[in-house]
Design an enzyme around this catalytic site. Structure first.
Site, mmCIF file in Angstrom:
data_model
loop_
_atom_site.group_PDB
_atom_site.id
_atom_site.type_symbol
_atom_site.label_atom_id
_atom_site.label_comp_id
_atom_site.label_asym_id
_atom_site.label_seq_id
_atom_site.Cartn_x
_atom_site.Cartn_y
_atom_site.Cartn_z
ATOM 1 C CB VAL A 176 -0.932 0.020 1.230
ATOM 2 C CG1 VAL A 176 -1.835 1.251 1.178
ATOM 3 C CG2 VAL A 176 -1.767 -1.250 1.297
ATOM 4 C CB CYS A 177 1.042 4.239 0.009
ATOM 5 S SG CYS A 177 1.597 5.953 -0.167
ATOM 6 C CB SER A 178 5.793 4.647 0.704
ATOM 7 O OG SER A 178 5.342 4.514 2.036
ATOM 8 N N GLY A 179 4.805 1.304 0.638
ATOM 9 C CA GLY A 179 5.228 -0.069 0.900
ATOM 10 C C GLY A 179 5.875 -0.719 -0.300
ATOM 11 C CB THR A 202 4.239 3.740 -5.274
ATOM 12 O OG1 THR A 202 4.226 4.114 -3.888
ATOM 13 C CG2 THR A 202 5.059 4.756 -6.066
#
Length: 325
Positions: free
Chosen positions: A106-109, A126
């Protein structure tokens, strides 16, 4: 079947993104006939972690818990773009994919998946603010900055914040069918599927990871939204029989040519209403609706509001035109 889910956390995790994973995979909804996951929150950096919101959280699970997971999900965290990740956690992610499990960011993961080498040669995404840096840091990754999420088989990546909900519901839909995803979405009071991408208005309503045979035709349709189209014409464009084309279109987009085209035209109308001063008749002509009355009819059916009301919302009262009330 997806049964065992682990959320993998690092220091300064973002609570909202973690909450998305807990909400979709960590709640017992067996009373609604939905499957129950064996869900765990796993720390890669000790039993106590800080969140970027200033509070701490603890978990009893370490990296060994990942070995039994069917899905490992990584929420966003602070400074993921320039930090080093624990090698033991990266090894666990690589082993998971090698044994057939899936990973989701999720996102910057996504940075952690990139550090594990799992984005190499794969399409991914991202948050739009991180897309250029992700591509720079992992040049072998095929970063797509406009989409809400990318399903690359064993690796699923999503854009910022709410796009994590889209990716999780997509996975539920894929594993258990649309009814399960719709039920969870209703509980969360969110759409079960959002068209478009990270750009506020994008002329591509569905991710195209499975549009192998109709992708070129979709692109042609997008470029000719102002023209009338029949299934027979589109089938000829795709070099297929009408029956084969209709079947392939449904398989690869999840909808019919008519509904896909209608949604695209509404999306373009939204974009024009927000960014231009064109009259309603002009907008209707450019989007293939023909006239302002037809535009209004389809706009209300699709969005529950009129074109003028939409324009007032996004551009202010002074920008609204009066051709259609």
């Amino acid at each position: 079947m997806l049964k065992n889910v682990a959320a993998l956390l690092l220091d300064e995790v973002h609570p909202f993104e973690l909450g998305v994973l807990c909400e979709v995979f960590g709640l017992d909804r067996s009373d609604e006939g939905l499957p129950v996951h064996d869900f765990a929150v796993v720390s890669a950096e000790g039993p106590t972690l800080r969140t970027h919101a200033g509070f701490t959280l603890t978990t009893q699970h370490g990296l060994d818990r990942l070995e039994e997971a069917d899905l490992i999900a990584i929420p966003a965290g602070s400074r993921f773009g320039d930090r080093e990740f624990p090698e033991e956690a990266l090894d666990a992610l690589r082993r998971a994919v090698d044994r057939g499990a899936r990973v989701l960011s999720v996102c910057s993961g996504a940075y952690m998946l990139g550090a594990a080498g799992l984005l190499d040669g794969r399409r991914c995404t991202t948050h739009w603010r991180h897309a250029d840096e992700l591509a720079r840091r992992f040049p072998r990754a095929n970063v797509e900055p406009d989409v809400l999420y990318v399903d690359a088989g064993s690796v699923i990546t999503s854009a910022g914040t709410a796009a994590g909900i889209d990716a999780c519901l997509h996975l539920v839909r894929q594993e258990y069918g649309p009814a399960a995803a719709n039920t969870i979405a209703r509980r969360m009071v969110v759409p079960p599927h959002r068209d478009g991408g990270q750009a506020q208005y994008i002329q591509r309503p569905l991710p195209r990871n499975r549009c192998d045979t109709v992708g070129d035709t979709l692109a042609w349709m997008e470029r000719h939204l102002d023209q009338e189209m029949t299934v027979e014409q589109l089938a000829a464009q795709a070099h297929m029989s009408p029956r084969t084309f209709a079947r392939r279109f449904q398989q690869e987009t999840g909808t019919t040519p008519y509904r896909w085209l209608l949604r695209q035209r509404v999306l373009l109308a939204q974009h024009l209403l927000e960014t231009s001063d064109e009259t309603m008749d002009t907008v209707a002509g450019r989007t293939g609706f023909g006239n302002a009355a037809a535009l209004r009819h389809q706009f209300v059916r699709s969005l529950g509001t009129t074109p003028n009301a939409y324009r007032r919302t996004f551009r202010g009262p002074a920008a609204a035109l009066t051709e259609v009330a």
